[in-house]
Write a protein that holds these residues in place. Sequence first.
Motif, PDB file in Angstrom:
ATOM      1  N   GLU A 121      10.056 -46.459  -1.444  1.00 36.89           N
ATOM      2  CA  GLU A 121       9.775 -47.578  -0.544  1.00 36.89           C
ATOM      3  C   GLU A 121       8.853 -48.585  -1.221  1.00 36.89           C
ATOM      4  O   GLU A 121       9.013 -49.802  -1.054  1.00 36.89           O
ATOM      5  N   GLU A 122       7.895 -48.102  -1.999  1.00 32.54           N
ATOM      6  CA  GLU A 122       7.000 -49.016  -2.724  1.00 32.54           C
ATOM      7  C   GLU A 122       7.768 -49.822  -3.765  1.00 32.54           C
ATOM      8  O   GLU A 122       7.500 -51.007  -3.957  1.00 32.54           O
ATOM      9  N   ALA A 123       8.725 -49.169  -4.430  1.00 27.96           N
ATOM     10  CA  ALA A 123       9.541 -49.887  -5.420  1.00 27.96           C
ATOM     11  C   ALA A 123      10.351 -50.993  -4.746  1.00 27.96           C
ATOM     12  O   ALA A 123      10.504 -52.092  -5.294  1.00 27.96           O
ATOM     13  N   ARG A 124      10.852 -50.714  -3.537  1.00 27.05           N
ATOM     14  CA  ARG A 124      11.595 -51.747  -2.799  1.00 27.05           C
ATOM     15  C   ARG A 124      10.666 -52.899  -2.418  1.00 27.05           C
ATOM     16  O   ARG A 124      11.084 -54.065  -2.420  1.00 27.05           O
ATOM     17  N   GLN A 125       9.413 -52.570  -2.108  1.00 23.78           N
ATOM     18  CA  GLN A 125       8.472 -53.633  -1.755  1.00 23.78           C
ATOM     19  C   GLN A 125       8.118 -54.512  -2.943  1.00 23.78           C
ATOM     20  O   GLN A 125       7.804 -55.686  -2.776  1.00 23.78           O
ATOM     21  N   MET A 151      12.797 -44.534  -8.963  1.00 22.52           N
ATOM     22  CA  MET A 151      12.068 -45.794  -8.812  1.00 22.52           C
ATOM     23  C   MET A 151      12.946 -46.975  -9.207  1.00 22.52           C
ATOM     24  O   MET A 151      12.998 -47.993  -8.514  1.00 22.52           O
ATOM     25  N   LEU A 152      13.642 -46.837 -10.328  1.00 22.65           N
ATOM     26  CA  LEU A 152      14.519 -47.912 -10.794  1.00 22.65           C
ATOM     27  C   LEU A 152      15.662 -48.149  -9.813  1.00 22.65           C
ATOM     28  O   LEU A 152      15.969 -49.303  -9.480  1.00 22.65           O
ATOM     29  N   ALA A 153      16.270 -47.065  -9.329  1.00 27.75           N
ATOM     30  CA  ALA A 153      17.402 -47.208  -8.403  1.00 27.75           C
ATOM     31  C   ALA A 153      16.975 -47.918  -7.118  1.00 27.75           C
ATOM     32  O   ALA A 153      17.689 -48.795  -6.620  1.00 27.75           O
ATOM     33  N   SER A 154      15.792 -47.573  -6.591  1.00 24.97           N
ATOM     34  CA  SER A 154      15.314 -48.194  -5.350  1.00 24.97           C
ATOM     35  C   SER A 154      14.991 -49.666  -5.561  1.00 24.97           C
ATOM     36  O   SER A 154      15.348 -50.520  -4.746  1.00 24.97           O
ATOM     37  N   ILE A 220       8.253 -58.574 -15.153  1.00 27.34           N
ATOM     38  CA  ILE A 220       8.595 -57.215 -15.578  1.00 27.34           C
ATOM     39  C   ILE A 220       8.144 -56.239 -14.496  1.00 27.34           C
ATOM     40  O   ILE A 220       6.989 -56.273 -14.065  1.00 27.34           O
ATOM     41  N   PHE A 221       9.063 -55.392 -14.057  1.00 26.42           N
ATOM     42  CA  PHE A 221       8.725 -54.299 -13.143  1.00 26.42           C
ATOM     43  C   PHE A 221       8.493 -53.050 -13.976  1.00 26.42           C
ATOM     44  O   PHE A 221       9.359 -52.652 -14.769  1.00 26.42           O
ATOM     45  N   ASP A 266      -5.650 -55.486 -17.059  1.00 24.93           N
ATOM     46  CA  ASP A 266      -5.899 -56.824 -16.511  1.00 24.93           C
ATOM     47  C   ASP A 266      -4.602 -57.629 -16.438  1.00 24.93           C
ATOM     48  O   ASP A 266      -3.859 -57.718 -17.422  1.00 24.93           O
ATOM     49  N   GLY A 267      -4.357 -58.188 -15.268  1.00 24.89           N
ATOM     50  CA  GLY A 267      -3.157 -59.004 -15.073  1.00 24.89           C
ATOM     51  C   GLY A 267      -2.067 -58.310 -14.290  1.00 24.89           C
ATOM     52  O   GLY A 267      -1.205 -58.968 -13.700  1.00 24.89           O
ATOM     53  N   ILE A 268      -2.071 -56.969 -14.268  1.00 24.61           N
ATOM     54  CA  ILE A 268      -1.027 -56.245 -13.537  1.00 24.61           C
ATOM     55  C   ILE A 268      -1.204 -56.451 -12.031  1.00 24.61           C
ATOM     56  O   ILE A 268      -2.308 -56.346 -11.505  1.00 24.61           O
ATOM     57  N   ILE A 269      -0.104 -56.741 -11.348  1.00 29.16           N
ATOM     58  CA  ILE A 269      -0.094 -56.940  -9.891  1.00 29.16           C
ATOM     59  C   ILE A 269       0.519 -55.692  -9.254  1.00 29.16           C
ATOM     60  O   ILE A 269       1.568 -55.232  -9.699  1.00 29.16           O
ATOM     61  N   PHE A 270      -0.141 -55.150  -8.246  1.00 30.82           N
ATOM     62  CA  PHE A 270       0.398 -53.957  -7.600  1.00 30.82           C
ATOM     63  C   PHE A 270       0.083 -53.956  -6.107  1.00 30.82           C
ATOM     64  O   PHE A 270      -0.829 -54.638  -5.647  1.00 30.82           O
ATOM     65  N   GLY A 271       0.868 -53.187  -5.366  1.00 32.00           N
ATOM     66  CA  GLY A 271       0.659 -53.056  -3.929  1.00 32.00           C
ATOM     67  C   GLY A 271       0.021 -51.715  -3.618  1.00 32.00           C
ATOM     68  O   GLY A 271       0.378 -50.700  -4.214  1.00 32.00           O
ATOM     69  N   ASP A 272      -0.928 -51.702  -2.689  1.00 30.48           N
ATOM     70  CA  ASP A 272      -1.581 -50.453  -2.314  1.00 30.48           C
ATOM     71  C   ASP A 272      -1.991 -50.523  -0.847  1.00 30.48           C
ATOM     72  O   ASP A 272      -1.838 -51.553  -0.191  1.00 30.48           O
ATOM     73  N   MET A 273      -2.549 -49.428  -0.339  1.00 30.86           N
ATOM     74  CA  MET A 273      -2.907 -49.353   1.079  1.00 30.86           C
ATOM     75  C   MET A 273      -4.317 -49.875   1.314  1.00 30.86           C
ATOM     76  O   MET A 273      -5.179 -49.796   0.430  1.00 30.86           O
ATOM     77  N   PRO A 274      -4.603 -50.410   2.512  1.00 31.85           N
ATOM     78  CA  PRO A 274      -5.937 -50.935   2.824  1.00 31.85           C
ATOM     79  C   PRO A 274      -7.053 -49.915   2.620  1.00 31.85           C
ATOM     80  O   PRO A 274      -8.142 -50.270   2.182  1.00 31.85           O
ATOM     81  N   TRP A 275      -6.799 -48.645   2.918  1.00 32.37           N
ATOM     82  CA  TRP A 275      -7.844 -47.627   2.784  1.00 32.37           C
ATOM     83  C   TRP A 275      -8.377 -47.557   1.354  1.00 32.37           C
ATOM     84  O   TRP A 275      -9.570 -47.482   1.116  1.00 32.37           O
ATOM     85  N   VAL A 276      -7.476 -47.605   0.380  1.00 28.71           N
ATOM     86  CA  VAL A 276      -7.865 -47.528  -1.033  1.00 28.71           C
ATOM     87  C   VAL A 276      -8.523 -48.825  -1.481  1.00 28.71           C
ATOM     88  O   VAL A 276      -9.440 -48.820  -2.301  1.00 28.71           O
TER      89      VAL A 276
END
Length: 353
Positions: A121-125, A151-154, A220-221, A266-276
Amino acid sequence: QEAVAQPDRVALLVPLSGKFAKAGEALRDGFLAAYYTRRLNAKQIISLYDVGDDNNKIKEIYRKALDEGAQFVVGPLEKESVQQLLQLDEFPVPTLTLNFLPDEDKTLRGNLFQFGLSPEEEARQVADRTWLDGHVNAAALVPAGPWGERMLASFKERWLAVGGKIVEVQTYDPAKTNFSEPIQALLNIDESQKRYRQLATTLKRDIKFTTRRRTDVDFIFIAAYPLQGRQIQPQLNFFDATDIPVYTTSHVFTGTLNQERDRDMDGIIFGDMPWVLSGSSLHRDLRMELESNISESGNSLQRLYALGIDAYNVIGALNTLRNYPYERFDGETGSLSLDNNLRIRRELTWVKF
C-alpha cells in the motif's frame, strides 16, 4: 453520536509467545495505552488472547473469545492466521484483523474489517504522490527477492493506472554495499561508456570523454531499508543524478532521527505515519502524554505500537467510516478511511531528509 458504538467487551488476539511475540507485545501495549488514555466506556473490558505460533488454533481462540462475551474482536496479526480465520462461515461480531487479505481476494464479508501496515500500500502511495507532484517518467531500483518484487509490482500497477510511464527497472543485491552496477544501468551510464569504448576502438586513438546519463527520468522510486538507503543515495549523486528526485516508503527511516547517520540520505522523499514524525505533527500531544510510559517493545517497534493505538481508537469510528466513504479518521498511523471491501486505508505524511 448516531453511529458511534463502544462495545462493553473487546477481545484482542495477538501473538504474545513464539517468534512474533515482540510484535504482539508492541501492538498490545499501544492498544492498552489508547484504552487507558481515552476510557470512552467506563464499563469496557479488554480481554487478551495469546495466539502464539500455531495458526491452526486461531478459529478455536476466536470462538472462545465469542463464548466469553466478546462484542468486538481485534486481530489476529499474522497474515497466515488471518487466512485461517477466513475459513469460518460467519463473523457474529465486528472483527478487525491486523493484516490484509491477498489483493486478489475481493470478497466482501459482513462484519470483517481489515487494517494493517502494508508495504505494498505504501508503494502505491508513492505512485499517487509522484503523480500529484507532476512527474510522468519513472525509473525503479528495488532489491532482488520477494519483497522487492512485491514492492515493484504494487508501485508499477498503480503508476501505470494513473497514467505514468516506467522507463527503466533495475534490481540490486541488498547484501552488498556497492550498487554502482545497477545504478549505472538504471541511468544508462553503462551504455554511454560502451559507446565511448566502441568509438575509441574504431578511431584507434584516445578521445576526450564525459559520461552522460539518460535525461528522460523524472524521478526514481527505490525500495530500501536504512542500510541500503544510506548507500544508494550517495552513489546516485556520484553518478550525476543529484537533480533527479528520489521517492521511497517509510522502510528507509529507522523511526529515530539520527542526523549523522541519515545525512547520506539527504534529498530522499518518503511517506510515513504521524506517530513516527511526531516532532512536527499535530499528534505530539498524545505522544508527549504517553512518552514516559511507552514500553520497551513500543519504542523498538513504534509503528506497531501506533497500529495498536489506532486499532483501539478506530473501533468507535468504523460505522461512520462505513456509512460515509468521504469521512476520514485522524489516526496515529495516518489519515484513515474505509474502502468498499472494508479495508482501512492509510494516507501517509510526506517528508524529505
